[in-house]
Design an enzyme around this catalytic site. Structure first.
Site, PDB file in Angstrom:
ATOM      1  N   LYS A  15      14.166  26.387   9.052  1.00 59.59           N
ATOM      2  CA  LYS A  15      15.048  25.915   7.979  1.00 59.59           C
ATOM      3  C   LYS A  15      15.007  24.384   7.876  1.00 59.59           C
ATOM      4  O   LYS A  15      14.811  23.845   6.791  1.00 59.59           O
ATOM      5  CB  LYS A  15      16.497  26.383   8.216  1.00 59.59           C
ATOM      6  CG  LYS A  15      16.657  27.895   8.240  1.00 59.59           C
ATOM      7  CD  LYS A  15      18.121  28.309   8.338  1.00 59.59           C
ATOM      8  CE  LYS A  15      18.804  27.898   9.616  1.00 59.59           C
ATOM      9  NZ  LYS A  15      18.327  28.579  10.851  1.00 59.59           N
ATOM     10  N   ARG A  90      27.368  30.703   8.038  1.00 60.77           N
ATOM     11  CA  ARG A  90      26.874  31.522   9.142  1.00 60.77           C
ATOM     12  C   ARG A  90      27.777  32.733   9.412  1.00 60.77           C
ATOM     13  O   ARG A  90      27.481  33.514  10.317  1.00 60.77           O
ATOM     14  CB  ARG A  90      26.803  30.681  10.407  1.00 60.77           C
ATOM     15  CG  ARG A  90      25.399  30.116  10.695  1.00 60.77           C
ATOM     16  CD  ARG A  90      25.567  29.303  11.943  1.00 60.77           C
ATOM     17  NE  ARG A  90      24.446  29.097  12.771  1.00 60.77           N
ATOM     18  CZ  ARG A  90      23.701  27.976  12.779  1.00 60.77           C
ATOM     19  NH1 ARG A  90      23.868  27.060  11.888  1.00 60.77           N
ATOM     20  NH2 ARG A  90      22.774  27.824  13.679  1.00 60.77           N
ATOM     21  N   ARG A 152      16.645  19.152  22.033  1.00 64.56           N
ATOM     22  CA  ARG A 152      18.068  19.459  21.871  1.00 64.56           C
ATOM     23  C   ARG A 152      18.577  20.172  23.122  1.00 64.56           C
ATOM     24  O   ARG A 152      17.890  21.042  23.649  1.00 64.56           O
ATOM     25  CB  ARG A 152      18.269  20.381  20.650  1.00 64.56           C
ATOM     26  CG  ARG A 152      18.398  19.640  19.345  1.00 64.56           C
ATOM     27  CD  ARG A 152      18.367  20.564  18.163  1.00 64.56           C
ATOM     28  NE  ARG A 152      19.250  21.710  18.241  1.00 64.56           N
ATOM     29  CZ  ARG A 152      19.430  22.583  17.250  1.00 64.56           C
ATOM     30  NH1 ARG A 152      18.792  22.418  16.102  1.00 64.56           N
ATOM     31  NH2 ARG A 152      20.243  23.597  17.383  1.00 64.56           N
ATOM     32  N   ARG A 163      22.197  32.304  21.120  1.00 65.93           N
ATOM     33  CA  ARG A 163      22.199  31.943  19.686  1.00 65.93           C
ATOM     34  C   ARG A 163      21.649  33.094  18.846  1.00 65.93           C
ATOM     35  O   ARG A 163      22.139  33.367  17.735  1.00 65.93           O
ATOM     36  CB  ARG A 163      21.390  30.657  19.466  1.00 65.93           C
ATOM     37  CG  ARG A 163      22.123  29.431  19.992  1.00 65.93           C
ATOM     38  CD  ARG A 163      21.209  28.254  20.236  1.00 65.93           C
ATOM     39  NE  ARG A 163      20.649  27.711  19.016  1.00 65.93           N
ATOM     40  CZ  ARG A 163      19.601  26.879  18.984  1.00 65.93           C
ATOM     41  NH1 ARG A 163      19.012  26.517  20.111  1.00 65.93           N
ATOM     42  NH2 ARG A 163      19.159  26.418  17.847  1.00 65.93           N
TER      43      ARG A 163
HETATM   44  P1  AMP Z   1      21.715  24.488  14.146  1.00 63.57           P
HETATM   45  O1  AMP Z   1      21.293  23.064  14.206  1.00 63.57           O
HETATM   46  O2  AMP Z   1      21.907  24.982  12.741  1.00 63.57           O
HETATM   47  O3  AMP Z   1      20.836  25.392  14.970  1.00 63.57           O
HETATM   48  O4  AMP Z   1      23.161  24.548  14.815  1.00 63.57           O
HETATM   49  C1  AMP Z   1      23.356  24.208  16.182  1.00 63.57           C
HETATM   50  C2  AMP Z   1      24.689  24.766  16.677  1.00 63.57           C
HETATM   51  O5  AMP Z   1      25.752  24.188  15.920  1.00 63.57           O
HETATM   52  C3  AMP Z   1      24.874  26.264  16.517  1.00 63.57           C
HETATM   53  O6  AMP Z   1      24.316  26.996  17.600  1.00 63.57           O
HETATM   54  C4  AMP Z   1      26.385  26.386  16.459  1.00 63.57           C
HETATM   55  O7  AMP Z   1      26.965  26.238  17.752  1.00 63.57           O
HETATM   56  C5  AMP Z   1      26.776  25.163  15.653  1.00 63.57           C
HETATM   57  N1  AMP Z   1      26.770  25.428  14.186  1.00 63.57           N
HETATM   58  C6  AMP Z   1      25.957  24.864  13.244  1.00 63.57           C
HETATM   59  N2  AMP Z   1      26.248  25.319  12.014  1.00 63.57           N
HETATM   60  C7  AMP Z   1      27.282  26.203  12.178  1.00 63.57           C
HETATM   61  C8  AMP Z   1      28.029  27.025  11.295  1.00 63.57           C
HETATM   62  N3  AMP Z   1      27.781  27.047   9.978  1.00 63.57           N
HETATM   63  N4  AMP Z   1      28.995  27.816  11.836  1.00 63.57           N
HETATM   64  C9  AMP Z   1      29.277  27.803  13.151  1.00 63.57           C
HETATM   65  N5  AMP Z   1      28.596  27.069  14.041  1.00 63.57           N
HETATM   66  C10 AMP Z   1      27.617  26.259  13.577  1.00 63.57           C
END
Ligand code: AMP
Length: 208
Positions: A15, A90, A152, A163
């Site tokens: 993404k 999400r 990360r 996740r």
């Molecule tokens: P990402 O960078 O999108 O993989 O997000 C990293 C982490 O941030 C996720 O594993 C969640 O802990 C949190 N996170 C990001 N976006 C959301 C969302 N829309 N709802 C809930 N948690 C989120």
């Protein structure tokens, strides 16, 4: 095109990598809740400190926190003609809240099987200066920046499995939810970055 787009898919689907292309094609700003949360963690805000506990465990941050972040972001001037949501919504609750505040015109779902996800995520590296996303094998960074790349903290095998579980339990049901609203467009993401980009471009141009 007026209205907002959603980039949807499991962690590691690509993404963030494909978002840049859509930004270039549409001029819409990317709104990544993951990036916003990481910025809050870095700035050590109270919200960032709370969110970090969930992020490090591979769990979703509570809906109320995320919805508050998005509501605030959408009041900014550059969001007035719509944005590209990346990693949001999400949960069904987040999607319902979004429905009340933004006009989502398409949800681009990048589909990648679980079997490909761990290798993608564990090899992922980020450039803290530009936000660029690389992969040690699939998308190597230029040699002159390799020394500054970071991994990360949640991109390790154990957290990836949590996740993925969160994705299947809480996020994947959204595909059907958006499908019922005729907004879902699926792309096979189990190909090279360039091949997926070509498919994304075809979809985005078709929305114009
Ligand atoms: P990402 O960078 O999108 O993989 O997000 C990293 C982490 O941030 C996720 O594993 C969640 O802990 C949190 N996170 C990001 N976006 C959301 C969302 N829309 N709802 C809930 N948690 C989120």
């Amino acid at each position: 095109m007026s209205g907002s787009l959603v980039l949807f898919g499991p962690p590691g689907a690509g993404k963030g990598t494909q978002a840049g292309l859509i930004v270039d094609l549409t001029g819409k700003p990317q709104v990544s809740t993951g990036d916003m949360l990481r910025a809050a963690v870095k700035a050590s805000t109270a919200m960032g400190m709370e969110a970090k506990e969930y992020m490090d465990a591979g769990l979703l941050v509570p809906d109320s926190v995320i919805i508050g972040l998005i509501e605030e972001r959408l009041t900014e001037a550059d969001a007035s003609a719509g944005v590209l949501f990346d990693g949001f919504p999400r949960t069904i609750r987040q999607a319902e809240s979004l429905e009340a505040i933004a006009n989502v015109v398409a949800v681009i779902s990048i589909e990648v099987p679980d079997s490909a996800i761990v290798e993608r995520i564990v090899g992922r590296r980020m450039d803290p200066e530009t936000g660029g996303i690389y992969h040690v094998n699939f998308n190597p960074a230029p040699p002159e920046i390799v020394s500054r790349l970071i991994q990360r903290p949640d991109d390790n095998e154990e957290t990836v499995l949590a996740r993925l579980a969160a994705y299947h339990q809480q996020t994947a049901p959204l595909a059907a939810w958006y499908g019922e609203r005729d907004l879902l467009v699926s792309i096979d993401g189990d190909h090279s970055i360039d091949e997926v980009a070509a498919a994304v471009e075809t979809v985005v141009r078709g929305l114009a």
